[in-house]
Design a protein around this motif. Structure first.
Motif, mmCIF file in Angstrom:
data_model
loop_
_atom_site.group_PDB
_atom_site.id
_atom_site.type_symbol
_atom_site.label_atom_id
_atom_site.label_comp_id
_atom_site.label_asym_id
_atom_site.label_seq_id
_atom_site.Cartn_x
_atom_site.Cartn_y
_atom_site.Cartn_z
ATOM 1 N N GLU A 72 0.694 4.618 1.466
ATOM 2 C CA GLU A 72 -0.139 5.313 2.441
ATOM 3 C C GLU A 72 0.655 6.397 3.143
ATOM 4 O O GLU A 72 1.772 6.158 3.606
ATOM 5 C CB GLU A 72 -0.688 4.342 3.489
ATOM 6 N N PHE A 87 0.848 -1.188 0.000
ATOM 7 C CA PHE A 87 0.000 0.000 0.000
ATOM 8 C C PHE A 87 0.884 1.239 0.000
ATOM 9 O O PHE A 87 1.886 1.294 0.715
ATOM 10 C CB PHE A 87 -0.885 0.052 1.252
ATOM 11 N N ASN A 130 -1.303 4.009 8.180
ATOM 12 C CA ASN A 130 -1.627 2.769 7.476
ATOM 13 C C ASN A 130 -3.013 2.200 7.811
ATOM 14 O O ASN A 130 -3.181 0.992 7.948
ATOM 15 C CB ASN A 130 -0.552 1.723 7.746
ATOM 16 N N SER A 163 3.252 -1.128 4.029
ATOM 17 C CA SER A 163 2.741 0.218 3.784
ATOM 18 C C SER A 163 3.918 1.164 3.626
ATOM 19 O O SER A 163 4.812 1.195 4.466
ATOM 20 C CB SER A 163 1.858 0.689 4.941
ATOM 21 N N ALA A 167 -4.363 -0.403 5.166
ATOM 22 C CA ALA A 167 -3.673 -1.690 5.219
ATOM 23 C C ALA A 167 -4.090 -2.497 6.446
ATOM 24 O O ALA A 167 -4.247 -3.724 6.372
ATOM 25 C CB ALA A 167 -2.163 -1.465 5.227
#
Length: 328
Positions: free
Chosen positions: A72, A70, A80, A99, A83
């Motif tokens: 983020e 991810f 996060n 993340s 996630a």
């Protein structure tokens, strides 16, 4: 001497391991630099830089079958948050969740520098934690969905020494068409109905004009080049970068909510971008691209936004899809 030593430790990358979700959680971030970015014309329109680094959730059985990545923002995604909502399901399936945060607050990936920073952090996380470079899936909610596709496009265009073996892409309620997005923001500011929508339109249009050299009227080409998909792009120049990947897109149809709460029309949301992106993938011959649509009765929250759409996603079913695309 002790205080000096403490200062050095604070400046260096912090590394902590926190037991949670029955998984090993590794945080590795550098302290944010003491500076800000202008996001508007007012004296108060600044956002502070954020922490650069990553959070990694490892499966508790010690075996990593794949990695979900991810993009983020360490601050604005509440460290996060997207996630974390798939930690439990990924743990059961033996997938790590990574993340990645750049130092830019609400990073649009306007510059190659941001993408290279994200890539370097990914490479660092893979090497430091001996993650397998297989069954890798990029996932993005809202703006980070746009970043997922910009990252893929950049990697395809660039000769990098470290290349992820990407097995699939997941984008949830993401803004992809920045021509449409600019016009949405312009309309929100003009009608001045909802304070949040006006702020978002003011912010996004300011950074778009600043980084793309004008408006879609004065510099359409830059907007089409920045958009990973655009209804206005008759050549669909970017679709070739994604057509070979399995793709899952999510959107929520909440026309009545947007009309009553925000006075938005059917194109003043990210739904058209999700539909258009999948349509172009299918036209390009991608038979493993699909769109999941949620309706008001499917919603798990009262609000209708990108975060709410991700909450509505069945993470167990998504992991079934992930494992289906995986090589083992």
């Amino acid at each position: 001497m002790k205080s000096c030593f403490k200062s050095i430790i604070i400046v260096l990358t912090s590394l902590t391991i926190i037991p949670a979700y029955a998984q090993e959680i590794i945080d590795s971030y550098r302290q944010a630099k003491n500076d800000s970015l202008r996001i508007g014309e007012l004296d108060t329109d600044f956002l502070k830089f954020t922490e650069k680094g990553y959070t990694l959730a490892l499966p508790d059985n010690g075996k990593v079958n794949g990695v979900l990545i991810f993009f983020e923002d360490a601050k604005f995604d509440n460290k996060n948050n997207s996630a974390k909502q798939i930690y439990s399901q990924s743990n059961k399936s033996g997938y790590a969740v990574l993340s990645v945060s750049t130092e830019i607050p609400l990073d649009f990936f306007f510059s190659d520098t941001s993408i290279i920073d994200a890539h370097s952090t990914i490479e660092k996380a893979f090497k430091e934690n001996k993650l397998p470079n297989e069954n890798v899936f990029l996932m993005g909610v809202g703006l980070s969905g746009h970043c997922v596709l910009k990252y893929v496009e950049f990697v395809k265009k660039t000769n990098l020494s470290f290349i992820l073996n990407i097995s699939g892409l997941v984008v949830c309620d993401a803004p992809l068409d920045w021509v449409r997005q600019y016009n949405e923001g312009k309309r929100d500011r003009r009608i001045n109905f909802d304070e949040g929508a006006v702020w978002e339109g003011t912010f996004s249009n300011f950074v778009l004009e600043k980084n793309l050299g004008g408006t879609p009227v004065t510099n359409l080409e830059n907007y089409l080049e920045f958009s990973t998909y655009s209804y206005s792009d008759e050549t669909n120049r970017h679709i070739e970068y994604f057509k070979k990947y399995p793709v899952r897109a999510y959107m929520e149809v909440a026309i009545e909510y947007w009309l009553e709460k925000k006075r938005k029309t059917t194109i003043d949301n990210n739904g058209p971008d999700m539909v258009g992106f999948i349509a172009q993938l299918k036209l390009a011959g991608n038979k493993n691209s699909d769109l999941v649509i949620f309706y008001p009765q499917d919603s798990k929250t009262e609000k209708k936004n990108t975060a709410a759409t991700w909450v509505a996603v069945d993470k167990d079913e998504l992991m079934v899809w992930v494992k289906k695309q995986s090589s083992n």
